[in-house]
Design an enzyme around this catalytic site. Sequence first.
Site, PDB file in Angstrom:
ATOM      1  CE  LYS A 104      49.713  11.297  38.784  1.00 21.70           C
ATOM      2  NZ  LYS A 104      49.964  11.119  40.235  1.00 21.70           N
ATOM      3  CB  CYS A 117      53.344  13.330  40.368  1.00 18.04           C
ATOM      4  SG  CYS A 117      54.449  12.723  41.656  1.00 18.04           S
ATOM      5  CD  GLU A 124      50.257  14.182  42.463  1.00 14.42           C
ATOM      6  OE1 GLU A 124      51.422  13.930  42.844  1.00 14.42           O
ATOM      7  OE2 GLU A 124      49.593  13.375  41.795  1.00 14.42           O
TER       8      GLU A 124
END
Length: 265
Positions: free
Chosen positions: A116, A150, A47
């Site tokens: 995200k 994540c 990430e």
Amino acid sequence: MTTPLRLALVQMNIIAGDPEANFAAVQSRLEEAAALQPKPDIIVLPEMWNTGYAMNQIRDLADENGERTKAVISAFARKHGIYVLAGSVAQARGDGVTNTIHVFGRDGETAGEYSKIHLFQLMNEHLHLEAGQVAGRFELDGVPAGMMICYDIRFPELARRLALGGSRIVFVPAEWPHPRLHHWRTLLQARAIENQMYVVSCNTVGESGGTTFFGHSMVIDPWGEVIAEAPEEEMILVADIDLGLVDEVRSRIPVFADRRPELYS
Ligand SMILES: NC(=O)CCC(=O)C(=O)O
């Protein structure tokens, strides 16, 4: 039906606030991964690998419309005929910045993109980033695949949505730190077990602003077994998987057929 796939996960240290150093490191790691024999089908990066969590300077450091990422990684993918799930990068668009994955196919063309959805407040994402609005999917040699980043793994609804949409494998670039190794492992295994799919996570290592990222990138099969796991150091983690196992596990315990969605809301 067997569908073998070789995965290479680049578990690396990211230097916060230094895109030049990070681009150089990524390019060298990608060449290293491409030289593996047999060659991987897909290489995965962690990430925010261009900037790390340099949040106070993120608007200045972020990749403008992802142009540099696209130029560098798509040329690499085309040269080697390998998919690259280019982790995520801080990407600028207008005044905003997103935490965005770009996937490139064997021909170097964009195969998928995902920003995200769930911003992680403990690392100030909500103060500096804009959240994505759509779930992330792409096709890997015709196989439906999903993407999460994540913190997204804490939201089982997203993984389930990807599985219901056909994903047989989900990729998770991350910068996940100590002291939450047990959360990392448990959540990744839970997403794999409950959705009977492969979960492939690529984490960061190293220290940044008092936070230590622990690595432990892992590949988890649809039965929930960790079939490959990295230690807490820089490395390329390689795993050979067979997507045929997804059908086998799904027919052994027919979770999707047994769902009662009419009772869930
Ligand atoms: N970069 C992230 O989203 C970190 C998520 C995390 O550490 C967590 O515990 O969740």
